[in-house]
Design a protein around this motif. Structure first.
Motif, short mmCIF file in Angstrom:
data_model
loop_
_atom_site.label_atom_id
_atom_site.label_comp_id
_atom_site.label_asym_id
_atom_site.label_seq_id
_atom_site.Cartn_x
_atom_site.Cartn_y
_atom_site.Cartn_z
N LEU A 83 77.12 72.01 24.71
CA LEU A 83 77.28 70.54 25.36
C LEU A 83 76.65 70.52 26.68
O LEU A 83 76.16 69.77 27.15
CB LEU A 83 78.72 70.03 25.18
N ASP A 84 76.78 71.75 27.55
CA ASP A 84 76.24 71.84 28.76
C ASP A 84 74.71 71.70 28.70
O ASP A 84 74.30 71.20 29.61
CB ASP A 84 76.64 73.03 29.47
N ARG A 85 74.15 72.40 27.73
CA ARG A 85 72.85 72.32 27.41
C ARG A 85 72.19 70.79 27.30
O ARG A 85 71.37 70.73 27.74
CB ARG A 85 72.35 73.20 26.43
N ILE A 86 72.76 70.25 26.13
CA ILE A 86 72.41 68.73 26.07
C ILE A 86 72.68 67.85 26.81
O ILE A 86 71.76 67.06 27.11
CB ILE A 86 73.13 68.53 24.42
N GLU A 87 73.89 68.12 27.67
CA GLU A 87 74.00 67.18 28.88
C GLU A 87 72.95 67.31 29.94
O GLU A 87 72.33 66.50 30.56
CB GLU A 87 75.29 67.53 29.30
N LYS A 88 72.79 68.54 30.10
CA LYS A 88 71.72 69.00 31.29
C LYS A 88 70.23 68.55 30.78
O LYS A 88 69.52 68.07 31.56
CB LYS A 88 71.60 70.46 31.35
N ALA A 89 70.06 68.38 29.49
CA ALA A 89 68.66 67.92 29.19
C ALA A 89 68.90 66.19 29.13
O ALA A 89 67.85 65.71 29.12
CB ALA A 89 68.51 68.15 27.47
N GLY A 90 70.19 65.64 29.30
CA GLY A 90 70.14 64.34 29.47
C GLY A 90 70.34 63.40 28.37
O GLY A 90 70.23 62.36 28.23
N PHE A 91 70.71 64.23 27.25
CA PHE A 91 70.79 63.62 26.17
C PHE A 91 72.36 63.19 25.57
O PHE A 91 72.44 62.38 24.66
CB PHE A 91 70.38 64.41 24.74
N VAL A 92 73.19 63.68 26.29
CA VAL A 92 74.65 63.24 26.28
C VAL A 92 75.41 63.23 27.51
O VAL A 92 74.74 63.68 28.69
CB VAL A 92 75.63 64.27 25.20
N VAL A 93 76.43 62.46 27.62
CA VAL A 93 77.22 62.73 28.68
C VAL A 93 78.73 62.77 28.22
O VAL A 93 79.06 62.41 26.92
CB VAL A 93 77.34 61.24 29.65
N ARG A 94 79.73 63.42 29.23
CA ARG A 94 81.00 63.58 28.73
C ARG A 94 81.70 62.55 29.54
O ARG A 94 81.45 62.40 30.86
CB ARG A 94 81.58 65.18 29.05
N SER A 95 82.78 62.04 29.03
CA SER A 95 83.56 60.77 29.72
C SER A 95 85.05 60.95 29.27
O SER A 95 85.17 61.45 28.05
CB SER A 95 83.17 59.55 29.32
N ASN A 96 85.82 60.49 30.18
CA ASN A 96 87.47 60.35 29.62
C ASN A 96 87.59 59.82 28.34
O ASN A 96 86.71 58.66 28.16
CB ASN A 96 88.21 59.87 30.71
N ASN A 97 88.31 60.44 27.41
CA ASN A 97 88.80 59.66 26.21
C ASN A 97 89.90 58.73 26.48
O ASN A 97 91.07 59.32 26.89
CB ASN A 97 89.30 60.89 25.33
N PRO A 98 89.79 57.54 26.39
CA PRO A 98 90.90 56.38 26.78
C PRO A 98 91.95 56.68 25.79
O PRO A 98 93.16 56.07 26.05
CB PRO A 98 90.23 55.03 26.59
N ALA A 99 91.90 57.19 24.79
CA ALA A 99 92.79 57.18 23.78
C ALA A 99 93.61 58.53 23.90
O ALA A 99 94.88 58.66 23.36
CB ALA A 99 92.37 57.30 22.44
N ASP A 100 93.33 59.44 24.85
CA ASP A 100 94.01 60.72 25.03
C ASP A 100 93.49 61.39 26.51
O ASP A 100 92.51 61.86 26.57
CB ASP A 100 93.71 61.75 23.98
N ARG A 101 94.34 61.04 27.43
CA ARG A 101 94.03 61.49 28.70
C ARG A 101 93.69 63.05 28.93
O ARG A 101 93.01 63.62 29.89
CB ARG A 101 95.20 61.25 29.65
N ARG A 102 94.04 63.81 28.14
CA ARG A 102 93.77 65.33 28.24
C ARG A 102 92.36 65.51 27.55
O ARG A 102 91.99 66.77 27.47
CB ARG A 102 94.94 66.13 27.63
N SER A 103 91.72 64.76 26.94
CA SER A 103 90.51 64.82 26.21
C SER A 103 89.18 64.27 26.70
O SER A 103 89.50 63.41 27.39
CB SER A 103 90.71 64.40 24.57
#
Length: 159
Positions: A83-103
């Motif tokens: 995921l680090d590689r795909i995010e660095k390429a600009g194709f995904v982002v990680r965001s907080n999960n509204p259904a689970d604060r730990r995820s």
């Protein structure tokens, strides 16, 4: 006296031989499809697994990393690096999960959506051009057969 050339008759294929020929053809299709995916992943500056993960998010929408890791058979450390590689390429982002604060949720970016649509367009064009030249069963029958075979593989993998 003229000799008559005799051509040997081809032996009829048994139903089992015909089924084997089909499965071998499908195996070859899968292998060439993997090569196709490898080439286009490289074109996007990604690894093959990276493109598979991007395709998963494109199809399923926002996805927790653990779910993706389970689907891909990867540990949390491996999926994090991917995921680090795909995010660095600009194709995904990680965001907080509204259904689970730990995820977290993995979300595809517009660039990621565009990249996957481009890959799918290349795939579709290659196969559509080929399918247009092949006489055979109606397309809806072929589509149904392929879906049935996909379901069989999916179900077999769950055993």
């Amino acid at each position: 006296m003229t000799a008559i050339a005799m051509t040997p008759e081809k032996p009829q294929m048994t139903e089992r031989d015909q089924l084997r020929a089909i499965t071998m053809g499908l195996r070859h299709l899968i292998q060439t499809g993997e090569g196709f995916r490898n080439n286009y992943a490289k074109e996007l500056g990604l690894g093959t697994s990276d493109l598979v993960a991007l395709g998963y998010v494109h199809k399923h929408g926002p996805t927790p990393p653990g779910e993706m890791g389970a689907w891909m058979g990867m540990t949390s450390g491996t999926i994090t690096a991917l995921l680090d590689r795909i995010e660095k390429a600009g194709f995904v982002v990680r965001s907080n999960n509204p259904a689970d604060r730990r995820s977290l949720l993995i979300r595809i970016t517009p660039a990621g959506r565009h990249a996957m649509e481009w890959v799918y367009e290349q795939f579709d064009n290659a196969l559509e051009d080929s399918l247009a030249t092949i006489p055979g069963p109606p397309i809806d029958q072929l589509a149904s057969i392929l879906e049935h075979l996909s379901q069989a593989l999916e179900n077999h993998g769950k055993q």
